[in-house]
Design a protein around this motif. Structure first.
Motif, short mmCIF file in Angstrom:
data_model
loop_
_atom_site.label_atom_id
_atom_site.label_comp_id
_atom_site.label_asym_id
_atom_site.label_seq_id
_atom_site.Cartn_x
_atom_site.Cartn_y
_atom_site.Cartn_z
N HIS A 1 0.92 -1.23 0.40
CA HIS A 1 -0.24 0.18 -0.05
C HIS A 1 1.14 1.13 -0.17
O HIS A 1 1.88 0.61 0.79
N PHE A 2 0.76 2.24 -1.18
CA PHE A 2 1.54 3.40 -0.88
C PHE A 2 0.89 4.44 -0.37
O PHE A 2 -0.73 5.04 -0.49
N LYS A 3 1.74 5.65 0.03
CA LYS A 3 0.83 6.95 0.02
C LYS A 3 1.96 7.98 0.18
O LYS A 3 3.14 7.97 0.68
N ALA A 4 2.34 9.39 -0.94
CA ALA A 4 3.14 10.05 -0.21
C ALA A 4 2.71 11.42 0.23
O ALA A 4 1.62 11.84 0.40
N PRO B 1 3.90 14.92 1.67
CA PRO B 1 5.23 16.40 1.78
C PRO B 1 6.48 15.72 2.55
O PRO B 1 6.52 15.72 3.21
N ALA B 2 7.23 15.79 1.41
CA ALA B 2 8.89 15.76 1.90
C ALA B 2 9.61 16.69 2.93
O ALA B 2 10.46 16.41 3.53
N SER B 3 8.26 17.81 3.10
CA SER B 3 8.42 18.07 4.50
C SER B 3 8.40 17.94 5.99
O SER B 3 8.61 18.16 6.98
N MET B 4 7.75 17.36 5.68
CA MET B 4 7.57 16.11 6.90
C MET B 4 8.35 14.89 7.21
O MET B 4 8.27 14.03 6.13
N SER B 5 9.02 14.99 8.26
CA SER B 5 9.42 13.90 8.55
C SER B 5 9.34 13.05 8.86
O SER B 5 7.88 12.74 8.94
N ILE B 6 9.60 11.79 8.61
CA ILE B 6 9.43 10.40 8.95
C ILE B 6 8.24 10.33 10.60
O ILE B 6 7.84 9.27 10.08
N MET B 7 8.95 10.68 11.02
CA MET B 7 8.88 10.28 12.34
C MET B 7 7.20 11.30 12.34
O MET B 7 6.47 10.53 12.67
N ASP B 8 7.38 12.46 12.03
CA ASP B 8 5.52 13.11 11.70
C ASP B 8 4.95 11.92 11.40
O ASP B 8 3.40 11.69 11.10
N ILE B 9 5.58 11.27 9.64
CA ILE B 9 4.18 10.49 8.78
C ILE B 9 4.12 9.86 9.98
O ILE B 9 2.72 8.78 9.16
N MET B 10 5.12 8.79 11.04
CA MET B 10 4.59 7.18 11.83
C MET B 10 3.74 7.55 12.53
O MET B 10 1.95 7.34 12.88
N LYS B 11 3.73 9.03 13.20
CA LYS B 11 3.31 9.96 14.37
C LYS B 11 1.19 10.08 13.31
O LYS B 11 -0.14 9.26 14.06
N GLU B 12 1.43 10.39 12.50
CA GLU B 12 -0.22 10.42 11.56
C GLU B 12 -0.75 9.29 11.65
O GLU B 12 -1.55 9.32 11.14
N ALA C 1 -0.33 6.49 13.48
CA ALA C 1 -0.48 5.94 14.28
C ALA C 1 -2.28 6.67 15.14
O ALA C 1 -2.85 6.52 16.13
N ALA C 2 -2.39 7.80 14.41
CA ALA C 2 -3.14 9.03 14.72
C ALA C 2 -4.88 8.40 14.41
O ALA C 2 -5.69 9.22 14.63
N GLY C 3 -4.09 7.12 13.21
CA GLY C 3 -5.62 6.61 12.73
C GLY C 3 -5.71 6.88 10.96
O GLY C 3 -6.41 6.32 10.04
N ASP C 4 -4.63 7.72 10.78
CA ASP C 4 -4.24 7.22 8.71
C ASP C 4 -4.21 6.30 8.89
O ASP C 4 -2.71 5.25 8.33
N PRO D 1 -2.96 2.22 6.77
CA PRO D 1 -2.47 2.52 5.24
C PRO D 1 -3.51 1.44 5.07
O PRO D 1 -3.32 0.98 3.85
N LEU D 2 -4.16 0.48 5.46
CA LEU D 2 -4.42 -1.06 4.94
C LEU D 2 -6.03 0.15 4.05
O LEU D 2 -6.43 -0.10 2.96
N MET D 3 -6.37 0.97 3.95
CA MET D 3 -7.06 2.11 3.40
C MET D 3 -6.18 2.89 2.38
O MET D 3 -6.89 3.81 1.61
N TRP D 4 -4.89 2.43 2.13
CA TRP D 4 -4.43 3.85 1.16
C TRP D 4 -4.32 2.64 0.13
O TRP D 4 -4.83 1.63 -0.08
#
Length: 76
Positions: free
Chosen positions: A42-45, A47-58, A60-63, A65-68
């Motif tokens: 599963h894939f999602k793009a 913004p490059a301005s987001m760190s990998i930690m920010d992506i993982m926090k998002e 964990a907050a409910g985004d 990947p099963l729905m990507w």
């Protein structure tokens, strides 16, 4: 799907693009009443301005990947 256990087998981040960070998640094992046809990459793009930690926090907050959309990483 309330009793489903999902195994995320692999997570890949591709940061080579200066504008986006590509995140790929491989879902392999689902137990109980899991959805049919969601195994695989599963894939999602992001913004490059987001760190990998920010992506993982998002994530964990409910985004979830099963729905990507399903898309596999480029093999190089």
């Amino acid at each position: 799907m309330a009793n489903t256990v999902i195994a995320y087998d692999e997570v890949r981040f591709d940061v080579r693009n200066k504008e986006i960070t590509e995140c790929y998640v491989f879902i392999n094992n689902m137990s109980n009443d899991g959805l049919i046809g969601v195994h695989g990459w599963h894939f999602k793009a992001f913004p490059a301005s987001m760190s990998i930690m920010d992506i993982m926090k998002e994530w964990a907050a409910g985004d979830d990947p099963l729905m990507w959309p399903q898309k596999s990483p480029k093999s190089e």
